[in-house]
Design an enzyme around this catalytic site. Structure first.
Site, PDB file in Angstrom:
ATOM      1  N   SER A   1      -6.051  12.569 -49.068  1.00  0.00           N
ATOM      2  CA  SER A   1      -7.219  11.692 -49.107  1.00  0.00           C
ATOM      3  C   SER A   1      -6.953  10.600 -50.138  1.00  0.00           C
ATOM      4  CB  SER A   1      -8.448  12.502 -49.510  1.00  0.00           C
ATOM      5  OG  SER A   1      -9.426  11.647 -50.066  1.00  0.00           O
TER       6      SER A   1
ATOM      7  N   HIS B   1     -17.573  35.292 -31.160  1.00  0.00           N
ATOM      8  CA  HIS B   1     -18.652  34.489 -31.761  1.00  0.00           C
ATOM      9  C   HIS B   1     -18.246  33.925 -33.127  1.00  0.00           C
ATOM     10  CE1 HIS B   1     -21.346  36.565 -28.835  1.00  0.00           C
ATOM     11  NE2 HIS B   1     -20.583  37.610 -29.152  1.00  0.00           N
TER      12      HIS B   1
ATOM     13  N   ASN C   1      -5.526  17.350 -45.551  1.00  0.00           N
ATOM     14  CA  ASN C   1      -6.318  17.304 -44.322  1.00  0.00           C
ATOM     15  C   ASN C   1      -5.466  17.580 -43.088  1.00  0.00           C
ATOM     16  OD1 ASN C   1      -8.657  16.688 -45.737  1.00  0.00           O
ATOM     17  ND2 ASN C   1      -8.215  14.500 -45.680  1.00  0.00           N
TER      18      ASN C   1
ATOM     19  N   LYS D   1      -4.094   3.846 -12.289  1.00  0.00           N
ATOM     20  CA  LYS D   1      -2.894   4.008 -13.109  1.00  0.00           C
ATOM     21  C   LYS D   1      -3.158   4.214 -14.588  1.00  0.00           C
ATOM     22  CE  LYS D   1      -0.687   1.335  -9.678  1.00  0.00           C
ATOM     23  NZ  LYS D   1      -2.037   1.126  -9.088  1.00  0.00           N
TER      24      LYS D   1
ATOM     25  N   GLU E   1      -6.721  17.727 -35.866  1.00  0.00           N
ATOM     26  CA  GLU E   1      -7.993  17.099 -35.473  1.00  0.00           C
ATOM     27  C   GLU E   1      -7.782  16.103 -34.340  1.00  0.00           C
ATOM     28  OE1 GLU E   1     -10.645  16.846 -39.422  1.00  0.00           O
ATOM     29  OE2 GLU E   1      -8.628  16.076 -39.664  1.00  0.00           O
TER      30      GLU E   1
ATOM     31  N   ASN F   1       0.819  -1.219   0.000  1.00  0.00           N
ATOM     32  CA  ASN F   1       0.000   0.000   0.000  1.00  0.00           C
ATOM     33  C   ASN F   1       0.854   1.271   0.000  1.00  0.00           C
ATOM     34  OD1 ASN F   1      -2.040  -1.812   0.079  1.00  0.00           O
ATOM     35  ND2 ASN F   1      -2.679  -1.386   2.192  1.00  0.00           N
TER      36      ASN F   1
ATOM     37  N   LYS G   1      -7.193  17.042 -51.747  1.00  0.00           N
ATOM     38  CA  LYS G   1      -7.319  17.298 -50.304  1.00  0.00           C
ATOM     39  C   LYS G   1      -5.984  17.395 -49.578  1.00  0.00           C
ATOM     40  CE  LYS G   1     -10.612  17.305 -47.998  1.00  0.00           C
ATOM     41  NZ  LYS G   1     -11.625  16.374 -47.530  1.00  0.00           N
TER      42      LYS G   1
HETATM   43  N1  ARG Z   1      -1.369  -3.420  -7.387  1.00  0.00           N
HETATM   44  C1  ARG Z   1      -1.868  -2.764  -6.238  1.00  0.00           C
HETATM   45  C2  ARG Z   1      -2.341  -1.350  -6.637  1.00  0.00           C
HETATM   46  O1  ARG Z   1      -1.966  -0.893  -7.649  1.00  0.00           O
HETATM   47  C3  ARG Z   1      -0.811  -2.633  -5.195  1.00  0.00           C
HETATM   48  C4  ARG Z   1      -1.311  -2.494  -3.812  1.00  0.00           C
HETATM   49  C5  ARG Z   1      -1.952  -3.769  -3.379  1.00  0.00           C
HETATM   50  N2  ARG Z   1      -2.311  -3.697  -2.005  1.00  0.00           N
HETATM   51  C6  ARG Z   1      -3.130  -4.607  -1.462  1.00  0.00           C
HETATM   52  N3  ARG Z   1      -3.416  -4.451  -0.212  1.00  0.00           N
HETATM   53  N4  ARG Z   1      -3.667  -5.589  -2.156  1.00  0.00           N
HETATM   54  O2  ARG Z   1      -3.136  -0.743  -5.964  1.00  0.00           O
END
Ligand code: ARG
Length: 468
Positions: A287, A166, A295, A335, A300, A120, A293
Site C-alpha cells: 500500500s 457456510h 495486498n 468477436k 482479487e 460470410n 500491508k
Molecule cells: N466483418 C464482418 C463480420 O465480422 C464480415 C462479414 C461481412 N459480411 C457481410 N455480408 N457484410 O461479421
C-alpha cells in the site's frame, strides 16, 4: 489508418459499384471492425490459401493466378507480423484489408480469390480457426494449473486445516484434499472445452453468402486442408451459427467462476485473521500509505475478471437472440467478447498457477484453527453410534450437550476430561477421546474421495494419470 480506396464517385472500391457517393464518416466508423478483427489475420490468410488451392485443384481459377495469390498472401502475412501493414478503416474489416492489399501486390489475379466465397463463410471459418487455437491454449493453461495444484496437494496430503460449510468450521480436512477439489473443477472445465472443440471442428468455407455456390468446389478438400473434421452440412446454418463461440464463452464463464472461488479463498486465507497462507512477494502488492500491508491484488483481479467473462457470454447470447437467418451484421459484434474472454481467462489461469506454486503454507495456524469451532463434534457422534449402538439422532443430541459444556468452559472438545464427558453420557470411555483430535478425525475419513492423507495420496496419483 489512411488512403481511402474509392471509385470515381468516392464509393468503396470493394463493394461500391452500385453506389453514387461515399459512405458517411459515421457509417465508416460504425461499420469498421478492423481495429479488433485484425487479430484474425493469420486465420484469414491460412483460410484464403486453402481456398485458392482448392479453386486451382478444381480448375476454377488458373494455376498461375493461384501461385500469385499464394505468394501475395504469404507476403501480406509477413507485413502484418512485422507491423508494416497499413490497416484502413474504409476497408471495414481484416478480410477486405487483406484482399485490397493483395490487389495492390498482384493486380487482377487477386480478384479471383473471392470466387465461390463470401465474407460470410470467410469470417465464420476464420473465427472458428481462432477459437480452436484459443481453446487449445486454454487447455494447456488449465493443465498447468492442475499440475501446480496437484504438486501442492501431494506436499500437503497430511496438513490439517478446518473444512468449512457456510464459511463456518465444519469438520477438519487436509489442505491437499481441499486443493484437489479445484483439480476436479478444472477437469470438468477441460471436459467442456474438449466437447465444444469437437462440435466446433466443422468447416463453413464454401457455404458462400448463404446458399452455397454454382462453382464445382470441393468442400471436403478445404475442410481437410484446414484441419476440420468435415464441412458443415447446411450452408444457411454455416453462416448464421455462432454456437461454437457461445459454447467457448460458456465454458470460459464456468472456468472463470471456479477461478474466482479459488481466488476468494486465497484472499481469505492470506488475511491476518486467518493467516493460513502467505502469498509470495511476486504475487502481492504493498500500500502506498500503509507500510504494513500486503495486498492479494492478483487474487482479487482473478476474482473480478469473472465479471467481464460472464458478461461476454451474456453479450453474445443477446446479440444472437432473435436474429433471423442467415447472416446479419449484428454478428460482427461476436468477436470482441470472445477475444476479451480468452485474454482474461489466460491471465487468470497463469496468475492462479503462479500464486499456487509460490504460496507458503502455515501448517501450524491451519492445525490450530482445525481444532477450533468444535470441528470434531461429528467424530464424537459417530463414535457414540459405532461403539454404543446409539441412533444417530440421539448421538447428535448428546454431542450437542458436550459442545455446550465445552462452550461454557471456554475450551476445545479435545480439552474436556473423561469425567466431564461422562457427566453427560456415562457410557463414554477413554477410547472416545482419541477421536476428538483433528489429526485422528482426518485420518479416519478414508472412504473413497475422503480427506484422509492415504486417500489424498491415492487421489494425487489418480489425478496425475487422468489429467497430466
Ligand atoms: N466483418 C464482418 C463480420 O465480422 C464480415 C462479414 C461481412 N459480411 C457481410 N455480408 N457484410 O461479421
Amino acid at each position: 489508418m489512411s488512403g481511402n480506396p474509392k471509385n470515381a464517385q468516392g464509393a468503396n472500391t470493394m463493394w461500391g459499384g452500385r453506389f453514387e457517393s461515399a459512405p458517411d464518416d459515421l457509417m465508416t466508423q460504425i461499420n469498421a471492425s478492423v481495429d479488433f478483427d485484425r487479430r484474425l489475420y493469420a486465420q484469414d490468410i491460412t483460410a484464403s490459401k486453402a481456398h485458392a488451392e482448392m479453386l486451382v485443384a478444381q480448375g476454377i481459377i488458373p494455376a498461375e493466378d493461384g501461385g500469385k495469390i499464394q505468394a501475395g498472401l504469404d507476403s501480406i502475412g509477413e507485413e502484418i507480423e512485422h507491423g508494416k501493414f497499413a490497416f484502413k478503416h474504409e476497408l471495414e474489416d481484416i478480410h477486405m484489408n487483406v484482399e485490397a492489399r493483395l490487389t495492390e501486390m498482384i493486380g487482377a489475379a487477386a480478384g479471383r480469390l473471392h470466387t465461390a466465397r463470401s465474407r460470410n463463410d470467410q469470417v465464420a471459418t476464420d473465427f472458428r480457426l481462432w477459437v480452436r487455437d484459443a481453446l487449445a491454449r486454454s487447455d494447456d493453461e488449465m493443465r498447468d494449473l492442475q499440475a501446480a495444484l496437484i504438486n501442492r496437494a501431494e506436499a500437503h496430503a497430511a496438513t490439517v486445516m478446518p473444512g468449512f460449510t457456510h464459511l463456518q468450521s465444519a469438520q477438519p480436512v487436509t489442505f491437499g484434499h481441499h486443493l484437489l477439489a479445484y483439480v476436479e473443477m478444472l477437469g470438468r472445465d477441460r471436459g467442456r472445452l474438449a466437447d465444444c472443440a469437437v462440435r466446433l471442428n466443422e468447416c463453413p468455407l464454401g457455404a458462400a453468402a448463404l446458399a452455397g455456390t454454382s462453382f464445382p468446389i470441393d468442400r471436403q478438400a478445404s475442410a481437410k486442408a484446414l484441419g476440420f473434421d468435415r464441412p458443415t452440412a447446411n450452408s444457411i446454418d454455416s453462416v448464421s451459427d455462432r454456437d461454437f463461440a457461445l459454447e467457448a464463452l460458456a465454458m470460459a464463464a464456468i472456468a472463470a467462476m471456479h477461478l474466482s472461488r479459488l481466488a476468494e479463498e486465497l484472499v481469505i486465507w492470506s488475511s491476518a485473521q486467518f493467516a493460513f497462507i502467505r502469498l509470495s512477494d511476486g504475487f502481492s502488492t504493498g500500500s502506498s500509505i500503509m507500510p504494513q500491508k500486503r495486498n492479494p491484488d492478483a487474487a482479487e483481479l482473478v476474482r473480478a475478471k469473472t465479471g467481464r467473462i460472464s458478461g461476454s457470454l451474456v453479450a453474445l447470447l443477446t446479440v444472437m437472440k432473435g436474429l433471423a437467418l442467415s447472416y446479419a451484421k449484428d454478428m460482427q459484434e461476436d468477436k470482441e467478447p470472445v477475444f476479451d474472454t480468452f485474454d482474461s481467462l489466460s491471465i487468470c489461469l497463469r496468475a492462479s498457477s503462479g500464486m499456487i506454486a509460490d504460496l507458503e503454507v502455515d501448517a501450524e495456524a491451519m492445525a490450530a484453527a482445525a481444532g477450533g469451532g468444535h470441528s470434531t463434534a461429528t467424530e464424537l457422534a459417530d463414535w457414540l453410534v459405532r461403539e454404543l449402538g446409539m441412533p444417530f439422532r440421539e448421538a447428535h443430541h448428546v454431542t450437542g450437550s458436550v459442545v455446550r459444556a465445552a462452550d461454557q468452559l471456554a475450551c476445545r472438545l479435545d480439552e474436556l476430561s473423561l469425567a466431564q464427558l461422562q457427566a453427560i453420557e456415562p457410557r463414554i470411555t477413554a477410547a472416545a477421546l482419541d477421536f476428538l483430535s483433528p489429526t485422528q478425525a482426518v485420518e479416519s475419513r478414508a472412504s473413497y474421495g475422503g480427506t484422509a492423507p492415504t486417500q489424498v495420496r491415492e487421489q494425487v496419483r489418480l489425478a496425475r494419470e487422468r489429467f497430466l
